[in-house]
Design a protein around this motif. Structure first.
Motif, mmCIF file in Angstrom:
data_model
loop_
_atom_site.group_PDB
_atom_site.id
_atom_site.type_symbol
_atom_site.label_atom_id
_atom_site.label_comp_id
_atom_site.label_asym_id
_atom_site.label_seq_id
_atom_site.Cartn_x
_atom_site.Cartn_y
_atom_site.Cartn_z
ATOM 1 N N ILE A 87 0.854 -1.186 0.000
ATOM 2 C CA ILE A 87 0.000 0.000 0.000
ATOM 3 C C ILE A 87 0.891 1.237 0.000
ATOM 4 O O ILE A 87 1.738 1.401 0.869
ATOM 5 C CB ILE A 87 -0.926 0.014 1.228
ATOM 6 C CG1 ILE A 87 -1.825 -1.220 1.229
ATOM 7 C CG2 ILE A 87 -1.767 1.288 1.253
ATOM 8 C CD1 ILE A 87 -2.663 -1.369 2.468
ATOM 9 N N ASP A 88 0.684 2.095 -0.970
ATOM 10 C CA ASP A 88 1.432 3.339 -1.075
ATOM 11 C C ASP A 88 0.787 4.384 -0.168
ATOM 12 O O ASP A 88 -0.397 4.694 -0.334
ATOM 13 C CB ASP A 88 1.424 3.817 -2.534
ATOM 14 C CG ASP A 88 2.122 5.136 -2.711
ATOM 15 O OD1 ASP A 88 3.120 5.390 -2.006
ATOM 16 O OD2 ASP A 88 1.672 5.925 -3.576
ATOM 17 N N PRO A 89 1.530 4.956 0.808
ATOM 18 C CA PRO A 89 0.942 5.945 1.711
ATOM 19 C C PRO A 89 0.343 7.155 0.985
ATOM 20 O O PRO A 89 -0.680 7.668 1.393
ATOM 21 C CB PRO A 89 2.123 6.366 2.592
ATOM 22 C CG PRO A 89 3.043 5.216 2.560
ATOM 23 C CD PRO A 89 2.903 4.623 1.188
ATOM 24 N N ALA A 90 0.965 7.602 -0.100
ATOM 25 C CA ALA A 90 0.444 8.761 -0.832
ATOM 26 C C ALA A 90 -0.903 8.440 -1.483
ATOM 27 O O ALA A 90 -1.816 9.271 -1.495
ATOM 28 C CB ALA A 90 1.451 9.220 -1.877
ATOM 29 N N SER A 91 -1.065 7.228 -2.015
ATOM 30 C CA SER A 91 -2.351 6.869 -2.621
ATOM 31 C C SER A 91 -3.411 6.655 -1.539
ATOM 32 O O SER A 91 -4.595 6.919 -1.762
ATOM 33 C CB SER A 91 -2.217 5.629 -3.497
ATOM 34 O OG SER A 91 -1.893 4.511 -2.729
ATOM 35 N N LEU A 92 -2.985 6.222 -0.377
ATOM 36 C CA LEU A 92 -3.888 6.092 0.752
ATOM 37 C C LEU A 92 -4.415 7.471 1.148
ATOM 38 O O LEU A 92 -5.613 7.664 1.359
ATOM 39 C CB LEU A 92 -3.146 5.437 1.915
ATOM 40 C CG LEU A 92 -3.923 4.976 3.113
ATOM 41 C CD1 LEU A 92 -5.000 3.989 2.711
ATOM 42 C CD2 LEU A 92 -2.983 4.347 4.119
ATOM 43 N N TYR A 93 -3.518 8.443 1.200
ATOM 44 C CA TYR A 93 -3.892 9.825 1.507
ATOM 45 C C TYR A 93 -4.915 10.325 0.482
ATOM 46 O O TYR A 93 -5.931 10.914 0.834
ATOM 47 C CB TYR A 93 -2.645 10.713 1.502
ATOM 48 C CG TYR A 93 -2.897 12.144 1.913
ATOM 49 C CD1 TYR A 93 -2.616 12.565 3.206
ATOM 50 C CD2 TYR A 93 -3.399 13.078 1.016
ATOM 51 C CE1 TYR A 93 -2.839 13.876 3.594
ATOM 52 C CE2 TYR A 93 -3.627 14.396 1.393
ATOM 53 C CZ TYR A 93 -3.346 14.789 2.678
ATOM 54 O OH TYR A 93 -3.577 16.080 3.058
ATOM 55 N N SER A 94 -4.649 10.077 -0.796
ATOM 56 C CA SER A 94 -5.568 10.499 -1.864
ATOM 57 C C SER A 94 -6.938 9.865 -1.702
ATOM 58 O O SER A 94 -7.966 10.519 -1.919
ATOM 59 C CB SER A 94 -5.001 10.136 -3.231
ATOM 60 O OG SER A 94 -3.806 10.816 -3.461
ATOM 61 N N ALA A 95 -6.969 8.606 -1.332
ATOM 62 C CA ALA A 95 -8.243 7.910 -1.145
ATOM 63 C C ALA A 95 -9.034 8.528 0.009
ATOM 64 O O ALA A 95 -10.257 8.674 -0.075
ATOM 65 C CB ALA A 95 -8.005 6.430 -0.896
ATOM 66 N N PHE A 96 -8.357 8.911 1.072
ATOM 67 C CA PHE A 96 -9.030 9.497 2.228
ATOM 68 C C PHE A 96 -9.512 10.923 1.973
ATOM 69 O O PHE A 96 -10.280 11.466 2.767
ATOM 70 C CB PHE A 96 -8.135 9.453 3.470
ATOM 71 C CG PHE A 96 -8.125 8.121 4.158
ATOM 72 C CD1 PHE A 96 -9.305 7.497 4.529
ATOM 73 C CD2 PHE A 96 -6.920 7.491 4.442
ATOM 74 C CE1 PHE A 96 -9.296 6.261 5.172
ATOM 75 C CE2 PHE A 96 -6.902 6.261 5.076
ATOM 76 C CZ PHE A 96 -8.095 5.650 5.445
ATOM 77 N N GLU A 97 -9.094 11.532 0.885
ATOM 78 C CA GLU A 97 -9.587 12.871 0.553
ATOM 79 C C GLU A 97 -11.079 12.845 0.223
ATOM 80 O O GLU A 97 -11.730 13.894 0.229
ATOM 81 C CB GLU A 97 -8.784 13.464 -0.596
ATOM 82 C CG GLU A 97 -7.387 13.880 -0.176
ATOM 83 C CD GLU A 97 -6.538 14.421 -1.310
ATOM 84 O OE1 GLU A 97 -6.743 14.012 -2.473
ATOM 85 O OE2 GLU A 97 -5.669 15.247 -1.018
ATOM 86 N N GLN A 98 -11.639 11.680 -0.057
ATOM 87 C CA GLN A 98 -13.071 11.535 -0.336
ATOM 88 C C GLN A 98 -13.932 11.692 0.918
ATOM 89 O O GLN A 98 -15.116 11.989 0.830
ATOM 90 C CB GLN A 98 -13.367 10.153 -0.915
ATOM 91 C CG GLN A 98 -12.629 9.802 -2.165
ATOM 92 C CD GLN A 98 -12.901 8.345 -2.516
ATOM 93 O OE1 GLN A 98 -14.037 7.913 -2.537
ATOM 94 N NE2 GLN A 98 -11.845 7.596 -2.767
ATOM 95 N N VAL A 99 -13.340 11.478 2.088
ATOM 96 C CA VAL A 99 -14.097 11.493 3.341
ATOM 97 C C VAL A 99 -14.344 12.940 3.777
ATOM 98 O O VAL A 99 -13.419 13.751 3.819
ATOM 99 C CB VAL A 99 -13.329 10.731 4.452
ATOM 100 C CG1 VAL A 99 -14.076 10.790 5.766
ATOM 101 C CG2 VAL A 99 -13.086 9.288 4.030
ATOM 102 N N ARG A 100 -15.612 13.248 4.092
ATOM 103 C CA ARG A 100 -15.972 14.593 4.532
ATOM 104 C C ARG A 100 -15.498 14.815 5.969
ATOM 105 O O ARG A 100 -15.691 13.972 6.844
ATOM 106 C CB ARG A 100 -17.486 14.777 4.460
ATOM 107 C CG ARG A 100 -17.920 16.223 4.640
ATOM 108 C CD ARG A 100 -19.415 16.370 4.571
ATOM 109 N NE ARG A 100 -20.129 15.929 5.761
ATOM 110 C CZ ARG A 100 -20.134 16.567 6.925
ATOM 111 N NH1 ARG A 100 -19.435 17.665 7.085
ATOM 112 N NH2 ARG A 100 -20.823 16.097 7.945
ATOM 113 N N ASP A 101 -14.876 15.948 6.187
ATOM 114 C CA ASP A 101 -14.364 16.312 7.504
ATOM 115 C C ASP A 101 -15.483 16.960 8.306
ATOM 116 O O ASP A 101 -16.013 17.998 7.914
ATOM 117 C CB ASP A 101 -13.173 17.273 7.351
ATOM 118 C CG ASP A 101 -12.376 17.416 8.621
ATOM 119 O OD1 ASP A 101 -12.905 17.123 9.707
ATOM 120 O OD2 ASP A 101 -11.206 17.837 8.526
ATOM 121 N N GLY A 102 -15.832 16.367 9.438
ATOM 122 C CA GLY A 102 -16.914 16.884 10.269
ATOM 123 C C GLY A 102 -16.477 17.946 11.261
ATOM 124 O O GLY A 102 -17.298 18.491 12.001
#
Length: 153
Positions: A19-34
């Motif tokens: 798992i590439d940490p940078a691609s993991l970061y990109s994937a988590f950009e989809q999550v709305r910050d509450g």
């Protein structure tokens, strides 16, 4: 069947995901910050990425993950291109308390499925993926692979 520690290590290494940490970061950009605007010193994708990497490395608590991050700050800064300090325990807890769990779980599942597909895990035992994993398990180092470089344990 009883496994020795070395046999168990080979088994775990054979099942390691990349798992590439940078691609993991990109994937988590989809999550709305509450969190409210005032409470956003650290971006949510960074917090979630660090939490998941620590969890994948075997940590079971936020305190353990924070300690794991402290021990690997240099490596994590390079992998995530992060120039600042890393968050403290309460930052993770506060951010998670204000987020909906469902999108986080969805992103984690998609990342793990993608990593499993790329390593040939979804192939049946008669396929090449299984044969390569079996062959590589005998020669692979006991490590957790993240991206192109080994995750420092």
């Amino acid at each position: 069947m009883y496994l020795s520690i070395l046999e168990l290590g080979d088994k775990v290494a054979a099942e390691a995901l990349s798992i590439d940490p940078a691609s993991l970061y990109s994937a988590f950009e989809q999550v709305r910050d509450g969190r409210k605007r005032k409470g956003k010193r650290y971006p949510l994708p960074l917090l979630l990425t660090l939490l998941l990497l620590g969890k994948l490395a075997g940590e079971t608590t936020v305190n353990g993950i924070v300690d794991w991050i402290k021990e690997r700050q240099g490596w994590l800064r390079c992998q995530l291109n992060w120039p600042k300090r890393f968050p403290t325990n309460s930052t993770y807890s506060e951010a998670l308390a204000r987020c909906d769990a469902k999108p986080i779980v969805t992103v984690i599942a998609s990342v793990l499925l993608k990593a499993g597909t790329e390593t040939g895990r979804d192939a049946h035992p008669g396929g090449h993926g299984w044969q390569n994993r079996t062959r590589n398990a005998q020669t692979r180092e006991r490590r957790t692979a993240v991206g192109a470089s080994a995750l420092p344990l």
